[in-house]
Design a protein around this motif. Sequence first.
Motif, short mmCIF file in Angstrom:
data_model
loop_
_atom_site.label_atom_id
_atom_site.label_comp_id
_atom_site.label_asym_id
_atom_site.label_seq_id
_atom_site.Cartn_x
_atom_site.Cartn_y
_atom_site.Cartn_z
N UNK A 139 3.43 5.47 5.38
CA UNK A 139 2.90 5.65 4.03
C UNK A 139 3.45 6.92 3.41
N UNK A 140 3.68 6.91 2.10
CA UNK A 140 4.08 8.14 1.42
C UNK A 140 2.95 9.18 1.39
N UNK A 141 1.71 8.70 1.47
CA UNK A 141 0.58 9.63 1.37
C UNK A 141 -0.47 9.28 2.42
N UNK A 142 -0.98 10.33 3.09
CA UNK A 142 -2.08 10.13 4.03
C UNK A 142 -3.25 11.02 3.64
N UNK A 143 -4.45 10.45 3.68
CA UNK A 143 -5.66 11.21 3.41
C UNK A 143 -6.40 11.36 4.73
N UNK A 144 -6.67 12.60 5.11
CA UNK A 144 -7.39 12.80 6.37
C UNK A 144 -8.80 13.30 6.08
N UNK A 145 -9.79 12.67 6.73
CA UNK A 145 -11.20 13.02 6.55
C UNK A 145 -11.71 13.55 7.87
N UNK A 146 -12.03 14.85 7.93
CA UNK A 146 -12.48 15.46 9.16
C UNK A 146 -13.95 15.91 9.00
N UNK A 147 -14.80 15.38 9.85
CA UNK A 147 -16.21 15.80 9.83
C UNK A 147 -16.25 17.10 10.61
N UNK A 148 -16.46 18.21 9.88
CA UNK A 148 -16.16 19.51 10.45
C UNK A 148 -17.35 20.22 11.07
N UNK A 149 -18.47 20.22 10.37
CA UNK A 149 -19.59 21.02 10.86
C UNK A 149 -20.91 20.33 10.58
N UNK A 150 -21.87 20.66 11.43
CA UNK A 150 -23.21 20.11 11.28
C UNK A 150 -24.20 21.27 11.19
N UNK A 198 0.83 -1.20 0.00
CA UNK A 198 0.00 0.00 0.00
C UNK A 198 0.87 1.26 0.00
N UNK A 199 0.34 2.31 -0.59
CA UNK A 199 1.10 3.55 -0.69
C UNK A 199 0.37 4.70 -0.01
N UNK A 200 -0.74 4.37 0.64
CA UNK A 200 -1.56 5.45 1.15
C UNK A 200 -2.46 4.92 2.26
N UNK A 201 -2.80 5.78 3.22
CA UNK A 201 -3.68 5.37 4.30
C UNK A 201 -4.62 6.51 4.67
N UNK A 219 -11.20 17.60 3.74
CA UNK A 219 -10.32 16.54 3.27
C UNK A 219 -8.92 17.11 3.09
N UNK A 220 -7.93 16.46 3.67
CA UNK A 220 -6.56 16.93 3.51
C UNK A 220 -5.69 15.77 3.06
N UNK A 221 -4.85 16.01 2.09
CA UNK A 221 -3.93 14.97 1.61
C UNK A 221 -2.52 15.44 1.95
N UNK A 222 -1.77 14.60 2.63
CA UNK A 222 -0.42 14.97 3.05
C UNK A 222 0.59 14.03 2.40
N UNK A 223 1.64 14.62 1.86
CA UNK A 223 2.71 13.86 1.23
C UNK A 223 3.84 13.67 2.25
N UNK A 277 -3.88 6.66 10.99
CA UNK A 277 -3.75 5.53 10.07
C UNK A 277 -3.34 4.30 10.87
N UNK A 278 -3.78 3.11 10.48
CA UNK A 278 -3.33 1.91 11.17
C UNK A 278 -1.80 1.82 11.16
N UNK A 279 -1.24 1.40 12.27
CA UNK A 279 0.21 1.26 12.38
C UNK A 279 0.73 0.29 11.32
N UNK A 280 1.84 0.62 10.73
CA UNK A 280 2.46 -0.23 9.70
C UNK A 280 1.59 -0.42 8.46
N UNK A 281 0.71 0.53 8.16
CA UNK A 281 -0.14 0.42 6.95
C UNK A 281 0.70 0.13 5.71
N UNK A 282 1.80 0.82 5.56
CA UNK A 282 2.59 0.70 4.34
C UNK A 282 3.97 0.12 4.62
N UNK A 283 4.21 -0.33 5.84
CA UNK A 283 5.52 -0.85 6.20
C UNK A 283 5.77 -0.51 7.65
#
Length: 451
Positions: free
Chosen positions: A290-301, A225-228, A310-314, A242-248
């Motif tokens: 992981x080389x890439x992480x995608x973060x999903x934040x439920x921000x407002x109701x 895997x390259x992303x979590x 949504x934030x993508x971090x390299x 992200x789960x520990x050791x997702x990509x190694x």
Amino acid sequence: MNRSSLNFKRFAFSIALFVALSFLTHSSEAYDPLDPTGNITIKWDIMQWTADGYVGVVTMYNYQKYRHIQPPGWTLGWAWSKKEVIWSMVGSQATEQGDCSKFKGNIPHCCKRNPSIVDLLPGTPYNMQIANCCKGGVVSSWIQDPPNAVASFQISVGQSGTTNTTVRAPKNVTLMAPGPGYTCGPAKKVPSSKFVSQDGRRITQSLLTWNITCTYSQFLAQRTPTCCVSMSSFYNDTIVNCPTCSCGCQNNNTNPGSCVMGNSPYLQQAINGPGKSTNTPLVQCTSHMCPVRVHWHVKLNYKDYWRVKVAITNFNYRMNYSQWNLVVQHPNFNNLTTMFSFNYESLVPFGTINDTAMLWGVKYYNDLLMAAGPSGNVQSEILFRKDPEAFTFSKGWAFPRRVYFNGDNCVMPSPDQYPMLPNSSPRLAQRLVNTIFVACLSLTSMLILRG
Ligand SMILES: *[C@@H]1O[C@H](CO)[C@@H](O)[C@H](O)[C@H]1NC(C)=O
Ligand SMILES: *[C@@H]1O[C@H](CO)[C@@H](O)[C@H](O)[C@H]1NC(C)=O
Ligand SMILES: *[C@@H]1O[C@H](CO)[C@@H](O)[C@H](O)[C@H]1NC(C)=O
Ligand SMILES: *[C@@H]1O[C@H](CO)[C@@H](O)[C@H](O)[C@H]1NC(C)=O
Ligand SMILES: *[C@@H]1O[C@H](CO)[C@@H](O)[C@H](O)[C@H]1NC(C)=O
Ligand SMILES: *[C@@H]1O[C@H](CO)[C@@H](O)[C@H](O)[C@H]1NC(C)=O
Ligand SMILES: *[C@@H]1O[C@H](CO)[C@@H](O)[C@H](O)[C@H]1NC(C)=O
Ligand SMILES: *[C@@H]1O[C@H](CO)[C@@H](O)[C@H](O)[C@H]1NC(C)=O
Ligand SMILES: *[C@@H]1O[C@H](CO)[C@@H](O)[C@H](O)[C@H]1NC(C)=O
């Protein structure tokens, strides 16, 4: 039956349906349920016969919705059936000339039986270019940028036969894009391509055309895997990493130098160290690696809407991801209201279930995900309209079911770890049953996708 358990049943049903459909249509190995007809088609047009062969134009169409070819680009290979040579090429080149010692005077561009062709780099002199060439082998996906989802080059072939009955199609075509993963079928003779002149008043056609179809399989690519995916919400302080050791795993004993700390004084040295030339990833040390992480934040109701960030971090110091894309599955995508600062298109894998979207950056604004460091991230917000029938914050409903970055499946936290509504306290037994059910289903669908 309370409403949240009804919602849960719906959620479970849609996953079950997805699994069932995947089973039903799982006849071909490379099948991708989110892009069932995705393929790269290579069209080989013979435009003109010459004294000992022909001049052809080879065009590659990336008909995949969301899988592009990123640097260092494609390499196309094949085997000649006879004693063909390549006299010259325009818009690309063979990586090796091979043994041309039999030739005197005019020396061919390539004499190998198994030539490997790569694109030329941007900035190639105009007299060595043809349309759609010279992009360093980078090809966009079909949804993201159709005009740039095509690559082509011109090839002048000798010792090949000079009529449509004596000429032979290339055999055993291979496509590395850039690594393994593609399987190409045999060349098939198809009706001649038609070309319309610029003023639209004359149509010419090729003398002979072959099509070759290549399909991708994540199984063949055998990539780790390259992303979590990580998650958080306004209603719960827990950040689900992200789960520990997702990509190694970060282990200095068995795998020394596998990562580098962001604050290391030797950072620059490591980036330029061995592996730089081969683009070997150099990731920042994290628990997921992981080389890439995608973060999903439920921000407002809001009353009728809810909002996600949504934030993508390299985390890879050696890669700028140009033309990145994200595919996200969430049941509320059928009621997406606004997508801020990313482009968006709905992918409708099963006709009626409109729950999957492709997101990508806005050109010249955030379509380049810079290498790890202070500017190594991109972000956007999504506004969804609540569907009163389905909407709930309980049981992790607000989080995505599946995320792909650049076509690769991202590792998700297990559903029982999703941030939970503080006041949601279903009976323990029910919760356990639900969790196991969801876990089994996601495992099954994951296995199917990988296989
Ligand atoms: C390749 O993709 C195109 C466009 O989606 C489709 O029309 C064609 O049938 C596909 N070819 C194969 C062999 O699947
Ligand atoms: C293509 O590959 C097959 C199987 O590996 C091999 O038997 C055949 O000789 C190859 N064809 C050419 C023209 O190299
Ligand atoms: C070759 O070309 C001739 C004339 O254009 C055509 O009649 C014939 O069907 C072609 N043969 C093949 C194998 O394509
Ligand atoms: C061959 O490939 C070209 C380009 O993708 C496509 O337009 C054409 O329809 C294909 N022909 C057949 C018979 O599939
Ligand atoms: C592994 O080595 C790196 C660099 O030498 C160091 O920064 C990091 O803390 C080490 N990690 C562990 C888990 O020991
Ligand atoms: C990424 O892009 C920046 C700006 O274009 C450039 O300075 C940097 O060298 C690139 N990094 C890599 C690893 O390609
Ligand atoms: C899916 O939902 C999106 C967002 O509401 C909408 O723009 C799109 O037209 C829908 N597609 C289909 C096929 O219903
Ligand atoms: C959500 O989308 C579905 C399908 O596109 C539509 O039938 C429904 O009315 C929408 N709900 C709301 C609240 O807009
Ligand atoms: C927040 O979510 C976590 C993970 O699901 C859960 O363990 C925790 O109890 C929740 N916090 C509160 C205050 O309910």
